[in-house]
Design a protein around this motif. Structure first.
Motif, PDB file in Angstrom:
ATOM      1  N   ARG A 130      -0.519  -4.145   3.693  1.00  0.00           N
ATOM      2  CA  ARG A 130      -1.740  -3.843   2.721  1.00  0.00           C
ATOM      3  C   ARG A 130      -1.729  -3.674   1.451  1.00  0.00           C
ATOM      4  O   ARG A 130      -0.742  -2.869   1.179  1.00  0.00           O
ATOM      5  CB  ARG A 130      -2.480  -3.001   3.593  1.00  0.00           C
ATOM      6  CG  ARG A 130      -3.435  -3.352   4.951  1.00  0.00           C
ATOM      7  CD  ARG A 130      -3.796  -2.238   5.480  1.00  0.00           C
ATOM      8  NE  ARG A 130      -5.216  -1.781   4.560  1.00  0.00           N
ATOM      9  CZ  ARG A 130      -5.903  -0.171   5.356  1.00  0.00           C
ATOM     10  NH1 ARG A 130      -5.334   0.372   5.847  1.00  0.00           N
ATOM     11  NH2 ARG A 130      -7.111  -0.141   4.266  1.00  0.00           N
ATOM     12  N   TYR A 131      -2.222  -3.947   0.549  1.00  0.00           N
ATOM     13  CA  TYR A 131      -1.477  -3.499  -0.995  1.00  0.00           C
ATOM     14  C   TYR A 131      -2.601  -2.735  -1.697  1.00  0.00           C
ATOM     15  O   TYR A 131      -4.247  -2.358  -1.497  1.00  0.00           O
ATOM     16  CB  TYR A 131      -1.863  -4.721  -1.882  1.00  0.00           C
ATOM     17  CG  TYR A 131      -0.917  -5.933  -0.950  1.00  0.00           C
ATOM     18  CD1 TYR A 131       0.260  -5.468  -1.468  1.00  0.00           C
ATOM     19  CD2 TYR A 131      -1.139  -7.062  -0.070  1.00  0.00           C
ATOM     20  CE1 TYR A 131       0.925  -7.418  -1.191  1.00  0.00           C
ATOM     21  CE2 TYR A 131      -0.273  -7.679   0.289  1.00  0.00           C
ATOM     22  CZ  TYR A 131       0.644  -8.153  -0.498  1.00  0.00           C
ATOM     23  OH  TYR A 131       1.052  -8.937   0.912  1.00  0.00           O
ATOM     24  N   SER A 132      -1.815  -1.973  -2.784  1.00  0.00           N
ATOM     25  CA  SER A 132      -2.432  -1.109  -3.953  1.00  0.00           C
ATOM     26  C   SER A 132      -2.219  -2.465  -4.914  1.00  0.00           C
ATOM     27  O   SER A 132      -1.556  -2.030  -5.555  1.00  0.00           O
ATOM     28  CB  SER A 132      -1.995  -0.164  -3.836  1.00  0.00           C
ATOM     29  OG  SER A 132      -1.861   1.223  -3.157  1.00  0.00           O
TER      30      SER A 132
ATOM     31  N   ARG B  53      14.075  12.494 -19.442  1.00  0.00           N
ATOM     32  CA  ARG B  53      13.332  11.591 -18.627  1.00  0.00           C
ATOM     33  C   ARG B  53      13.282  12.247 -17.228  1.00  0.00           C
ATOM     34  O   ARG B  53      14.480  12.999 -16.840  1.00  0.00           O
ATOM     35  CB  ARG B  53      14.763  10.317 -18.521  1.00  0.00           C
ATOM     36  CG  ARG B  53      14.814   9.789 -20.054  1.00  0.00           C
ATOM     37  CD  ARG B  53      15.851   8.229 -18.842  1.00  0.00           C
ATOM     38  NE  ARG B  53      15.851   7.438 -20.092  1.00  0.00           N
ATOM     39  CZ  ARG B  53      16.177   6.553 -20.245  1.00  0.00           C
ATOM     40  NH1 ARG B  53      16.854   5.482 -18.953  1.00  0.00           N
ATOM     41  NH2 ARG B  53      16.759   5.595 -20.908  1.00  0.00           N
ATOM     42  N   LYS B  54      12.219  12.293 -16.887  1.00  0.00           N
ATOM     43  CA  LYS B  54      11.780  13.103 -15.410  1.00  0.00           C
ATOM     44  C   LYS B  54      12.262  11.937 -14.597  1.00  0.00           C
ATOM     45  O   LYS B  54      11.047  11.041 -14.453  1.00  0.00           O
ATOM     46  CB  LYS B  54      10.739  13.408 -15.362  1.00  0.00           C
ATOM     47  CG  LYS B  54       9.460  14.210 -14.211  1.00  0.00           C
ATOM     48  CD  LYS B  54       8.494  14.728 -14.412  1.00  0.00           C
ATOM     49  CE  LYS B  54       7.544  16.158 -13.515  1.00  0.00           C
ATOM     50  NZ  LYS B  54       7.010  16.138 -13.964  1.00  0.00           N
ATOM     51  N   ASN B  55      12.623  11.836 -13.354  1.00  0.00           N
ATOM     52  CA  ASN B  55      12.747  10.647 -12.383  1.00  0.00           C
ATOM     53  C   ASN B  55      12.156  10.556 -11.706  1.00  0.00           C
ATOM     54  O   ASN B  55      12.172  11.648 -10.669  1.00  0.00           O
ATOM     55  CB  ASN B  55      14.538  10.734 -12.268  1.00  0.00           C
ATOM     56  CG  ASN B  55      15.230  10.240 -13.600  1.00  0.00           C
ATOM     57  OD1 ASN B  55      15.409   9.221 -14.249  1.00  0.00           O
ATOM     58  ND2 ASN B  55      15.701  10.958 -14.387  1.00  0.00           N
ATOM     59  N   TYR B  56      11.614   9.712 -11.296  1.00  0.00           N
ATOM     60  CA  TYR B  56      10.466   9.848  -9.812  1.00  0.00           C
ATOM     61  C   TYR B  56      10.238   7.882  -9.226  1.00  0.00           C
ATOM     62  O   TYR B  56      10.069   7.745 -10.292  1.00  0.00           O
ATOM     63  CB  TYR B  56       9.587  10.450  -9.665  1.00  0.00           C
ATOM     64  CG  TYR B  56       8.897  10.521  -9.957  1.00  0.00           C
ATOM     65  CD1 TYR B  56       8.697  10.620 -11.500  1.00  0.00           C
ATOM     66  CD2 TYR B  56       7.195   9.467 -10.061  1.00  0.00           C
ATOM     67  CE1 TYR B  56       7.461  10.936 -12.632  1.00  0.00           C
ATOM     68  CE2 TYR B  56       6.166   9.735 -10.553  1.00  0.00           C
ATOM     69  CZ  TYR B  56       5.911  10.392 -11.318  1.00  0.00           C
ATOM     70  OH  TYR B  56       5.142  10.393 -12.146  1.00  0.00           O
ATOM     71  N   PHE B  57       9.832   8.096  -8.280  1.00  0.00           N
ATOM     72  CA  PHE B  57       9.321   6.516  -8.082  1.00  0.00           C
ATOM     73  C   PHE B  57       7.834   6.208  -6.881  1.00  0.00           C
ATOM     74  O   PHE B  57       8.318   7.260  -6.690  1.00  0.00           O
ATOM     75  CB  PHE B  57      10.217   6.114  -6.786  1.00  0.00           C
ATOM     76  CG  PHE B  57      11.912   5.581  -7.045  1.00  0.00           C
ATOM     77  CD1 PHE B  57      12.245   4.150  -7.710  1.00  0.00           C
ATOM     78  CD2 PHE B  57      12.923   6.140  -6.404  1.00  0.00           C
ATOM     79  CE1 PHE B  57      13.247   3.493  -8.211  1.00  0.00           C
ATOM     80  CE2 PHE B  57      14.570   5.897  -7.482  1.00  0.00           C
ATOM     81  CZ  PHE B  57      14.266   4.744  -7.980  1.00  0.00           C
ATOM     82  N   TYR B  58       7.780   5.946  -7.800  1.00  0.00           N
ATOM     83  CA  TYR B  58       6.098   5.657  -8.083  1.00  0.00           C
ATOM     84  C   TYR B  58       5.665   4.038  -8.193  1.00  0.00           C
ATOM     85  O   TYR B  58       6.024   4.016  -9.947  1.00  0.00           O
ATOM     86  CB  TYR B  58       4.739   6.805  -8.273  1.00  0.00           C
ATOM     87  CG  TYR B  58       3.149   7.405  -7.226  1.00  0.00           C
ATOM     88  CD1 TYR B  58       3.975   7.643  -6.721  1.00  0.00           C
ATOM     89  CD2 TYR B  58       2.535   6.334  -7.874  1.00  0.00           C
ATOM     90  CE1 TYR B  58       2.971   7.150  -5.066  1.00  0.00           C
ATOM     91  CE2 TYR B  58       1.787   6.884  -7.098  1.00  0.00           C
ATOM     92  CZ  TYR B  58       1.250   7.371  -5.798  1.00  0.00           C
ATOM     93  OH  TYR B  58       0.755   7.172  -4.856  1.00  0.00           O
TER      94      TYR B  58
ATOM     95  N   ARG C 233       1.270  -0.775  -0.263  1.00  0.00           N
ATOM     96  CA  ARG C 233      -0.644   0.039   0.025  1.00  0.00           C
ATOM     97  C   ARG C 233       0.417   1.302   0.234  1.00  0.00           C
ATOM     98  O   ARG C 233       2.075   1.503   0.973  1.00  0.00           O
ATOM     99  CB  ARG C 233      -1.007   0.046   1.115  1.00  0.00           C
ATOM    100  CG  ARG C 233      -2.201   1.381   1.121  1.00  0.00           C
ATOM    101  CD  ARG C 233      -3.187   0.663   0.856  1.00  0.00           C
ATOM    102  NE  ARG C 233      -4.044   1.667   1.454  1.00  0.00           N
ATOM    103  CZ  ARG C 233      -5.528   1.618   0.986  1.00  0.00           C
ATOM    104  NH1 ARG C 233      -6.326   0.141   1.317  1.00  0.00           N
ATOM    105  NH2 ARG C 233      -6.165   2.184   2.209  1.00  0.00           N
ATOM    106  N   VAL C 234       0.715   2.303  -1.166  1.00  0.00           N
ATOM    107  CA  VAL C 234       1.081   3.340  -1.234  1.00  0.00           C
ATOM    108  C   VAL C 234       0.533   4.680  -0.535  1.00  0.00           C
ATOM    109  O   VAL C 234       1.728   5.812  -0.366  1.00  0.00           O
ATOM    110  CB  VAL C 234       1.618   3.542  -2.842  1.00  0.00           C
ATOM    111  CG1 VAL C 234       3.041   2.549  -3.201  1.00  0.00           C
ATOM    112  CG2 VAL C 234       0.668   3.519  -3.642  1.00  0.00           C
TER     113      VAL C 234
ATOM    114  N   VAL D 124      -4.677   2.298  -7.284  1.00  0.00           N
ATOM    115  CA  VAL D 124      -6.294   1.962  -6.755  1.00  0.00           C
ATOM    116  C   VAL D 124      -5.879   1.126  -5.175  1.00  0.00           C
ATOM    117  O   VAL D 124      -5.704   0.572  -5.208  1.00  0.00           O
ATOM    118  CB  VAL D 124      -7.406   0.930  -7.375  1.00  0.00           C
ATOM    119  CG1 VAL D 124      -8.756   0.122  -7.118  1.00  0.00           C
ATOM    120  CG2 VAL D 124      -6.938   0.967  -9.038  1.00  0.00           C
ATOM    121  N   HIS D 125      -6.390   1.831  -4.408  1.00  0.00           N
ATOM    122  CA  HIS D 125      -6.386   1.930  -3.042  1.00  0.00           C
ATOM    123  C   HIS D 125      -7.495   1.812  -2.149  1.00  0.00           C
ATOM    124  O   HIS D 125      -7.256   1.626  -1.422  1.00  0.00           O
ATOM    125  CB  HIS D 125      -5.563   3.656  -2.414  1.00  0.00           C
ATOM    126  CG  HIS D 125      -4.520   3.832  -3.375  1.00  0.00           C
ATOM    127  ND1 HIS D 125      -3.096   3.805  -3.347  1.00  0.00           N
ATOM    128  CD2 HIS D 125      -4.490   4.994  -3.889  1.00  0.00           C
ATOM    129  CE1 HIS D 125      -2.825   4.412  -3.869  1.00  0.00           C
ATOM    130  NE2 HIS D 125      -3.170   4.906  -4.151  1.00  0.00           N
TER     131      HIS D 125
END
Lengths: 93, 493
Positions: free
Chosen positions: B151-153, B78-83, A90-91, B132-133
């Motif tokens: 918990r997951y997304s 390149r626009k670098n970010y983590f998601y 979960r983010v 999706v959260h």
């Protein structure tokens, strides 16, 4: 370079660096920066910035759907999937 | 203290291509999760992006429509970010050399004057996927996953790689109202030139607003906050209003505005700061080595310009001149290509542009609005409405009856055929003079007392006689004719 800068770079790069290692990296990165300083000394005022080493321009493709659904194949290499979604820890909140 | 509001908008509009900007996967909305995400969209090792020609054409088309400079060479970065919804760890965007340079659009202010809003640039980029959260959706897995209790997304990468044009305005907007007018203008334009469907529910048109306050008369800009991901014009207005109040209170209490990203919560009607972690971005832009510079041939750029339709501003001015329409009427008629086409068809069939404009902007607009549908989905076609207006023009039916006929057409009665509805409902106006005189004389004979009063100077009773005649004719008498004939019969003895 300050160790706090090392910590920030590590955070941005999602690298786990132990506080004890920070001084070491700070020292090494400072040496790299010294080399960059040396390069900065070169007068490049008359040089056009190079976007790409190849003297070519981008080829374009026609706007056509050529990729079929391969979800099942791709999801075989994912650690966790449900109902077609890839699952990640979960983010938010 | 008096404050000046300074607003700039960044608008992300999804381009109407069939395939992604760098891959051959489909872009259709609403497909099952991850069925339109190919190896390139997933960022698998070894894949290479290949630029979609249609996305380039859309960008150039937009540039031409806002009179902007089109870059001969533009570069992807390149626009670098983590998601998690960005599998490559970077978004392919444009930074130093965008495809569309400086341009401008005009907005119409409330007092009818025009204001020019500068557009700094517009650049091509790829969209990210969706996370999706929702609570409970994937939590069952967490319960079973006793080892971690995580918990997951859920991640759906169908949207990843969809072409976007990011349109950046100058900080030229001075009120929430102007910001909305500008956003609507861009929305109208991208749909008009056919580069985007502009569907806001589906996220095809998303807005970020930069807003700051400064003392009136100051030349330096105040510190701004950025409100992200606004997906309706109403929310844009409300988010900006909230943010203006927040910043004003802060500044008047001697505080400072922090440069930060905020999110608008439409349920609570407030903006709030995103957590600092999400804000800790340093995008480390650099030219994408997988993509070569894009070179545009001037012949291609000119050809795209030549294909542009007449633009809404030009059409608006032409309608005002040619048909003497008011600015307000002309603006509503040029809302979209479909509206303008509807208008054109009606005018061609019945000629009277003012009558057409009145009907389109009153009865039709109200019905479309109530049903929340676009004019292209209107159950009353231009052809059908023309048949109705023709009967208004030749006075077969009264204005009141015409509204009834329109409602019946809207409901699909008699297949929307005006003639048949008029016949079935007996709405044909009585314009036969002899018939009307007979009815009027009968009314006069039956109300001798009122006639005497009227003749002795009680003018107000005229309305009573009109009412009686209308009652006798069940509202179908031609009102102008009734007035004229009544006056004549009441005068003579």
């Amino acid at each position: 370079m300050e160790t706090s800068t090392v910590t920030r770079i590590a955070e941005l790069a999602k690298l786990a660096i132990a506080p004890a290692e920070c001084p070491h990296y700070a020292e090494e990165l400072t040496q790299i920066l010294a080399m960059i300083e040396q390069m900065n000394a070169v007068d490049t005022a008359a040089v056009t910035p190079l976007a790409h080493p190849l003297q070519l321009t981008q080829r374009l493709r026609a706007d056509q759907v050529t990729e079929l659904d391969q979800r099942e194949l791709f999801q075989q290499s994912a650690p966790l999937t449900r109902e077609g979604f890839y699952l990640v820890p979960r983010v938010i909140e | 203290m008096l404050w000046e509001i300074v607003i700039g908008l960044e608008i992300h509009t999804q381009l109407a291509t069939s395939s992604k900007i760098f891959s051959g996967a489909a872009t259709a909305f609403g497909a099952p999760p991850n069925t339109q995400a190919c190896a390139i969209d997933l960022g698998l090792p070894g894949v290479l992006p290949v630029l979609n020609a249609e996305a380039v054409r859309c960008a150039v088309r937009f540039g031409q429509a806002i009179n902007a400079h089109i870059a001969e060479y533009s570069i992807f970065a390149r626009k670098n970010y983590f998601y998690p919804d960005l599998p490559k760890g970077y978004q392919i965007s444009q930074y130093e050399h965008p495809i569309v340079g400086r341009g401008a659009v005009e907005i119409v202010l409330d007092d009818g004057t025009l204001k020019t809003i500068g557009i700094t640039r517009a650049h091509l980029e790829e969209d990210a996927g969706k996370s999706v959260h929702e609570d409970g959706l994937f939590d069952a897995i967490a319960i079973n996953d006793a080892a971690t209790g995580l918990r997951y997304s859920g991640i759906d990468l169908n949207r990843a790689g969809t072409p976007l044009l990011e349109i950046v305005s100058e900080p030229d907007l001075r009120s929430p109202h102007e910001a909305v007018a500008y956003a609507r203008k861009i929305h109208q334009l991208v749909r008009w030139i056919g580069i985007s469907d502009g569907n806001m529910q589906e996220g095809s048109f998303r807005m970020d607003a930069n807003i700051s306050l400064r003392p009136l008369g100051a030349t330096q800009l105040g510190t701004r906050a950025e409100i992200k991901n606004i997906n309706s014009f109403r929310f844009l207005q409300r988010a900006l209003e909230y943010e203006i109040d927040r910043q004003r209170e802060l500044l008047e209490d001697g505080g400072v505005v922090i440069q930060e990203t905020r999110l608008y919560d439409s349920v609570k009607d407030e903006t709030r700061s995103m957590r600092s972690k999400e804000e800790a971005n340093d995008y480390r832009y650099f030219p994408d080595p997988d993509l070569l510079p894009v070179a545009l041939d001037p012949a291609f750029v000119n050809a795209v310009a030549a294909e542009l339709p007449e633009l809404p501003d030009a059409l608006r001015q032409r309608l005002q001149l040619e048909y003497s329409l008011t600015a307000a009427d002309a603006i509503s008629i040029t809302a979209s290509q479909a509206t303008a086409a509807y208008f054109n068809q009606l005018v061609q069939q019945i000629g009277d542009a003012k009558l057409v404009a009145n009907w389109m902007n009153a009865a039709l607009a109200a019905a479309l609005n109530k049903a929340a549908i676009e004019i292209s989905a209107s159950p009353v076609s231009a052809h059908q409405l023309a048949a109705l207006l023709a009967r208004v023009q030749d006075q077969t039916i009264s204005a009141t009856s015409a509204k009834q006929v329109f409602e019946a057409m809207w409901a699909g009665e008699e297949n929307g055929d005006a003639e048949r509805i008029i016949a079935a409902r007996g709405l044909r106006q009585i314009s036969d003079e002899a018939a009307l005189i007979a009815i009027i004389d009968a009314v006069i004979a039956a109300n001798s007392q009122q006639v005497a009063q009227y003749r002795s100077g009680k003018d107000k009773l005229f309305g009573f006689f009109v009412g009686q005649v209308m009652k006798q004719t069940r509202g179908q008498a031609n009102p102008a004719q009734v007035n004229a004939l009544l006056e004549m019969r009441l005068r003579t003895d």
